[in-house]
Design a protein around this motif. Structure first.
Motif, PDB file in Angstrom:
ATOM      1  N   GLY A  62      -9.626 -10.795   1.377  1.00  0.00           N
ATOM      2  CA  GLY A  62      -9.098 -11.502   0.207  1.00  0.00           C
ATOM      3  C   GLY A  62      -8.838 -10.789  -1.204  1.00  0.00           C
ATOM      4  O   GLY A  62      -7.799 -11.035  -1.609  1.00  0.00           O
ATOM      5  N   GLY A  63      -9.624  -9.881  -1.346  1.00  0.00           N
ATOM      6  CA  GLY A  63      -9.496  -9.051  -2.520  1.00  0.00           C
ATOM      7  C   GLY A  63      -8.600  -7.976  -2.433  1.00  0.00           C
ATOM      8  O   GLY A  63      -7.403  -7.968  -3.277  1.00  0.00           O
ATOM      9  N   LEU A  64      -8.326  -7.681  -1.442  1.00  0.00           N
ATOM     10  CA  LEU A  64      -7.303  -6.542  -1.218  1.00  0.00           C
ATOM     11  C   LEU A  64      -5.735  -7.299  -0.749  1.00  0.00           C
ATOM     12  O   LEU A  64      -4.958  -6.597  -1.579  1.00  0.00           O
ATOM     13  CB  LEU A  64      -7.632  -5.704   0.394  1.00  0.00           C
ATOM     14  CG  LEU A  64      -8.662  -5.010   0.245  1.00  0.00           C
ATOM     15  CD1 LEU A  64      -8.901  -4.307   1.811  1.00  0.00           C
ATOM     16  CD2 LEU A  64      -8.516  -3.757  -0.794  1.00  0.00           C
ATOM     17  N   VAL A  65      -5.774  -8.299  -0.307  1.00  0.00           N
ATOM     18  CA  VAL A  65      -4.654  -9.227  -0.141  1.00  0.00           C
ATOM     19  C   VAL A  65      -4.071  -9.671  -1.468  1.00  0.00           C
ATOM     20  O   VAL A  65      -2.905  -9.540  -1.874  1.00  0.00           O
ATOM     21  CB  VAL A  65      -4.593 -10.025   0.865  1.00  0.00           C
ATOM     22  CG1 VAL A  65      -3.384 -10.961   0.946  1.00  0.00           C
ATOM     23  CG2 VAL A  65      -4.831  -9.400   2.130  1.00  0.00           C
ATOM     24  N   GLY A  66      -5.023  -9.939  -2.194  1.00  0.00           N
ATOM     25  CA  GLY A  66      -4.745 -10.864  -3.455  1.00  0.00           C
ATOM     26  C   GLY A  66      -4.354  -9.621  -4.544  1.00  0.00           C
ATOM     27  O   GLY A  66      -3.070  -9.831  -5.247  1.00  0.00           O
ATOM     28  N   ALA A  67      -4.880  -8.501  -4.501  1.00  0.00           N
ATOM     29  CA  ALA A  67      -4.150  -7.330  -5.319  1.00  0.00           C
ATOM     30  C   ALA A  67      -2.754  -6.763  -5.005  1.00  0.00           C
ATOM     31  O   ALA A  67      -2.068  -6.753  -5.536  1.00  0.00           O
ATOM     32  CB  ALA A  67      -5.480  -6.315  -5.294  1.00  0.00           C
ATOM     33  N   ASN A  68      -2.864  -6.929  -3.661  1.00  0.00           N
ATOM     34  CA  ASN A  68      -1.481  -6.415  -3.162  1.00  0.00           C
ATOM     35  C   ASN A  68      -0.297  -7.384  -3.557  1.00  0.00           C
ATOM     36  O   ASN A  68       0.706  -6.864  -3.897  1.00  0.00           O
ATOM     37  CB  ASN A  68      -1.519  -6.224  -1.732  1.00  0.00           C
ATOM     38  CG  ASN A  68      -0.379  -5.530  -1.025  1.00  0.00           C
ATOM     39  OD1 ASN A  68      -0.192  -4.168  -1.531  1.00  0.00           O
ATOM     40  ND2 ASN A  68       0.221  -5.635   0.087  1.00  0.00           N
ATOM     41  N   GLN A  69      -0.637  -8.489  -3.321  1.00  0.00           N
ATOM     42  CA  GLN A  69       0.376  -9.615  -3.744  1.00  0.00           C
ATOM     43  C   GLN A  69       0.638  -9.292  -5.273  1.00  0.00           C
ATOM     44  O   GLN A  69       1.948  -9.495  -5.740  1.00  0.00           O
ATOM     45  CB  GLN A  69      -0.188 -10.852  -3.564  1.00  0.00           C
ATOM     46  CG  GLN A  69      -0.064 -11.476  -2.130  1.00  0.00           C
ATOM     47  CD  GLN A  69       1.171 -11.856  -1.662  1.00  0.00           C
ATOM     48  OE1 GLN A  69       2.202 -11.882  -2.381  1.00  0.00           O
ATOM     49  NE2 GLN A  69       1.562 -11.659  -0.263  1.00  0.00           N
TER      50      GLN A  69
END
Length: 319
Positions: A113-120
């Motif tokens: 969740g943290g990685l995908v949120g940051a990537n977005q």
């Protein structure tokens, strides 16, 4: 181009190992945590004091850290560090439905969740594969984060020894195999569950697990009950972890009598996973719950399905 609208990331729970597939196979389940990242403007009053504000709701919300040591936020920071950008101040809203420290991949949901949120928010500078590699590095093993990100049942194999990349294989899951999880009200940390494992394995036990893992792959694809019952046996981790789970033998026996194909420890435990025919799923779930309750342990038993979509993200349009 970076995103300024809120981003909500929905990540499925996972069940890992599936008996003999220790640390290399896992499946995504229809149980979810949600992470909403909202970029904050420079005039936010508390921005000069903190770079993140975290609000948590849902199951066991009070046990989740709400400072900058929060795992989802640490993963958020890691992605920005990886791409060489300064992370923006954010508000992070976490909605929990995956119990903590129960063998259902709660930490994997936070990392993904943290990685995908940051990537977005950063405008998707990394591909899904690159995000996956970061997730595996943060978690330390692939069996939870890979299906959490990609969905389905996945086998992860270390590929190039120099580049340390992973080969990911989609494992077919027959539609007549229903995952039922029985989640007791006590926790079992992954660290504790790993400490009981022996440092070495005999040749006979290694061969046993290799054979059973091969059978597991065929059993999942074909749905053969007899193969599944045999394939879920293991000599690498389950014999040592069973003692950490009060009532394991009783719950396993009751589930099998109620019609389960087989029962195994979900991840590091203490959740137990039964693989069941669709017609028997509710009966097995009820039986597992009642058996544990008779031993004085409260439990939540749920008939789930395999999530085939993996992590989903949505951007809330600016009003």
């Amino acid at each position: 181009m970076s995103i300024h609208s809120p981003v909500t990331v929905t990540v499925p729970a996972t069940t890992a190992n599936l008996g003999p597939g220790f640390d290399c196979i896992g499946a995504a389940l229809t149980l979810y945590n949600r992470f909403t990242f909202t970029r904050l403007s420079s005039d936010t009053p508390w921005e000069t004091e903190r770079a993140v504000r975290i609000r948590v709701s849902g199951v066991e919300a009070t046990q989740v850290k709400t400072d900058d040591t929060n795992l989802a936020y640490q993963a958020f920071l890691k992605l920005y560090e990886h791409i060489g950008h300064t992370p923006p101040p954010v508000q992070l809203k976490i909605e929990l439905d995956v119990p903590l420290a129960r063998g259902l991949g709660s930490s994997a949901t936070a990392i993904v969740g943290g990685l995908v949120g940051a990537n977005q928010l950063a405008g998707e500078p990394l591909s899904q594969t690159e995000v996956m590699q970061l997730a595996i590095a943060l978690e330390g093993h692939p069996d939870n984060v890979v299906p959490a990100l990609l969905g389905g049942c996945r086998l992860a194999v270390r590929g190039d020894a120099v580049l340390k990349e992973w080969e990911i294989c989609d494992i077919p899951w027959h539609d007549q195999i229903v995952p039922v999880v029985a989640i007791p009200n006590f926790e079992l940390s992954t660290q504790q569950a790993r400490q009981v494992l022996p440092p070495q394995l005999s040749q006979a036990d290694a061969i046993f697990n290799l054979a059973h893992f091969g059978l597991l792959i065929r059993a999942l694809a074909t749905g053969r009950r007899d193969w599944l019952h045999t394939a879920l046996q293991d000599r690498l981790h389950q014999p040592y972890r069973q003692a950490l789970i009060p009532g394991y033998d009783a719950v396993q026996t009751a589930a099998l009598k109620a019609g389960a194909y087989g029962v195994t420890i979900s991840g590091a435990g203490p959740t137990l996973l039964a693989l069941v025919d669709p017609m028997q799923a509710e009966t097995v779930a009820t039986t597992m719950a009642e058996t544990w309750q008779h031993l004085g342990i409260s439990v939540q038993a749920r008939s789930l399905a395999i999530d085939t979509q993996g992590t989903q993200s949505a951007i809330t349009p600016a009003v």
